[in-house]
Design an enzyme around this catalytic site. Structure first.
Site, PDB file in Angstrom:
ATOM      1  N   LYS A   1     -11.519   1.184 -15.736  1.00 25.75           N
ATOM      2  CA  LYS A   1     -12.030  -0.075 -15.183  1.00 25.75           C
ATOM      3  C   LYS A   1     -12.476  -1.023 -16.291  1.00 25.75           C
ATOM      4  O   LYS A   1     -12.395  -2.243 -16.139  1.00 25.75           O
ATOM      5  CB  LYS A   1     -13.180   0.213 -14.211  1.00 25.75           C
TER       6      LYS A   1
ATOM      7  N   SER B   1       4.505   2.293  -5.068  1.00 27.42           N
ATOM      8  CA  SER B   1       3.353   2.629  -5.909  1.00 27.42           C
ATOM      9  C   SER B   1       3.280   1.665  -7.083  1.00 27.42           C
ATOM     10  O   SER B   1       4.272   1.433  -7.784  1.00 27.42           O
ATOM     11  CB  SER B   1       3.492   4.052  -6.453  1.00 27.42           C
TER      12      SER B   1
ATOM     13  N   ALA C   1     -18.527  -2.343  -2.099  1.00 24.36           N
ATOM     14  CA  ALA C   1     -18.204  -2.436  -0.677  1.00 24.36           C
ATOM     15  C   ALA C   1     -18.028  -1.058  -0.072  1.00 24.36           C
ATOM     16  O   ALA C   1     -17.666  -0.108  -0.767  1.00 24.36           O
ATOM     17  CB  ALA C   1     -16.919  -3.238  -0.494  1.00 24.36           C
TER      18      ALA C   1
ATOM     19  N   TYR D   1     -12.428   7.020 -14.692  1.00 19.85           N
ATOM     20  CA  TYR D   1     -12.446   5.777 -13.897  1.00 19.85           C
ATOM     21  C   TYR D   1     -13.160   4.648 -14.646  1.00 19.85           C
ATOM     22  O   TYR D   1     -12.694   3.505 -14.668  1.00 19.85           O
ATOM     23  CB  TYR D   1     -13.140   6.102 -12.572  1.00 19.85           C
TER      24      TYR D   1
ATOM     25  N   ASP E   1       0.851  -1.206   0.000  1.00 18.81           N
ATOM     26  CA  ASP E   1       0.000   0.000   0.000  1.00 18.81           C
ATOM     27  C   ASP E   1       0.878   1.244   0.000  1.00 18.81           C
ATOM     28  O   ASP E   1       1.805   1.363   0.801  1.00 18.81           O
ATOM     29  CB  ASP E   1      -0.964   0.039   1.190  1.00 18.81           C
TER      30      ASP E   1
ATOM     31  N   ASN F   1      -5.569  -4.589  -6.841  1.00 19.52           N
ATOM     32  CA  ASN F   1      -6.682  -3.950  -6.127  1.00 19.52           C
ATOM     33  C   ASN F   1      -6.476  -2.451  -5.912  1.00 19.52           C
ATOM     34  O   ASN F   1      -7.452  -1.720  -5.760  1.00 19.52           O
ATOM     35  CB  ASN F   1      -6.861  -4.674  -4.778  1.00 19.52           C
TER      36      ASN F   1
END
Ligand code: NAI
Length: 304
Positions: free
Chosen positions: A172, A76, A200, A168, A41, A103
């Site tokens: 995606k 990153s 989520a 986005y 992360d 993810n």
């Protein structure tokens, strides 16, 4: 888990963006099933700014205190050197790289009218290039070992489009294509690649989701599908799943029966206009799963 019925025990996994939200839940569940996890992360803000170590460190601590194996990585995904380094860290620390869960993600929501090139580029850099770079670094290891499980993280925004998310949703959608092609190219090396479109509660979505659904849309309700896709026992590849709030559903593409004219003469715009309903009516459509099936359908009436 003692019986290892999923074949995850001892597998080496890299979960990107695992310091919070969905990635954290995936990492914890993979570790619970015996996988050794690199918890990557960058530790920045939801818009991609900043960086820090505490998010990844905290998840590593959680995994270790539950008896699992994990190591932190703070790179990153959109930086080529860092992406290679996180894969190499998995190989050096755990002996291989068997699982990649792409993810990591950020948002830069703005209408297309107001979008800047920077808003566009950073979304593609993290989601598309990041998934490319990490997977590209893992790919030769997986090929050599003839084993790999890859998960791409798409979004309903990619499948259906979403107001204010042109950057986005385009990124995606790109990941769905990447996952499908990797499934084809990985087939003979036992590398399976699948894509999820999750829903989520996370810092990316908490302001968008009404409070009364918060308990139903925990990231923990997405991870069982992700972990199954990462398991040795799952033979799916090239598929797309919507997952969240206890729903686990494959998404397919339907090709309308449509209008077919033998192309041995000119075809007019009027013929297209007159048959518009037929062209758009998917009620008698066919699910297409490969480019071969689709091409065959496109050409078959020419052969008669
Ligand atoms: P989140 O913000 O909690 O998690 C994303 C993580 O990625 C963060 O911890 C962040 O620090 C990390 N990250 C961002 N840029 C990075 C980089 N360059 N390198 C490494 N790490 C980086 O959000 P959430 O919701 O858990 O998102 C996870 C993924 O799921 C994202 O790809 C998101 O687009 C996708 N998604 C989430 C949905 C939801 O309902 N939460 C819906 C559809 C897709």
């Amino acid at each position: 888990m003692s019986d290892d019925s999923m074949g995850l025990k001892g597998k080496s996994a890299l979960v990107t963006g695992a310091g919070g939200g969905l990635g954290r839940a995936h990492a914890l569940l993979l570790a619970k099933y015996g996988a050794k996890v690199i918890v990557n992360d960058l530790g920045g803000a939801a818009d991609g700014s900043g960086a820090g170590h505490s998010m990844a460190d905290q998840v590593v601590e959680e995994i270790k205190s539950a008896g699992g194996e994990a190591a932190a990585n703070y790179g990153s995904v959109s930086d080529a050197e860092s992406a290679t380094a996180m894969v190499e860290q998995a190989v050096d620390t755990f002996g291989s790289i068997d699982i990649v869960v792409n993810n990591a993600g950020i948002l830069r929501d703005v209408t297309f009218t107001k979008m800047t090139e920077d808003d566009w580029d950073i979304i593609f850099a993290v989601h598309v290039k990041g998934s490319y770079l990490v997977t590209k670094a893992a790919w030769p290891h997986m090929r050599e070992k003839s084993y790999g499980r890859i998960v791409m993280t798409s979004s309903a925004s990619g499948i259906y489009g979403n107001f204010g998310q042109s950057n986005y949703s385009a990124a995606k959608m790109a990941l769905i294509g990447l996952g499908q092609t990797l499934a084809l190219e990985g087939e003979k090396y036992n590398i399976k690649a699948n894509t999820i479109a999750p829903q989520a509660l996370s810092r990316l979505t908490e302001s968008l989701m009404p409070e009364f659904v918060h308990d139903y849309i925990k990231p923990e309700f997405v991870s069982p599908l992700v972990v199954y896709l990462c398991s040795e026992s799952c033979d799916a590849s090239g598929a797309l799943y919507e997952v969240g709030a206890g729903a686990f559903c494959r998404i397919d593409k339907t090709r309308a029966k449509g209008l077919t004219i033998k192309p041995d003469r000119d075809i007019s715009v009027e013929e297209v206009a007159e048959n518009w309903q037929l062209i758009n009516d998917t009620s008698e459509g066919t699910v297409m799963r490969t480019i071969g099936e689709s091409t065959q359908e496109t050409l078959k009436h020419c052969m008669s």
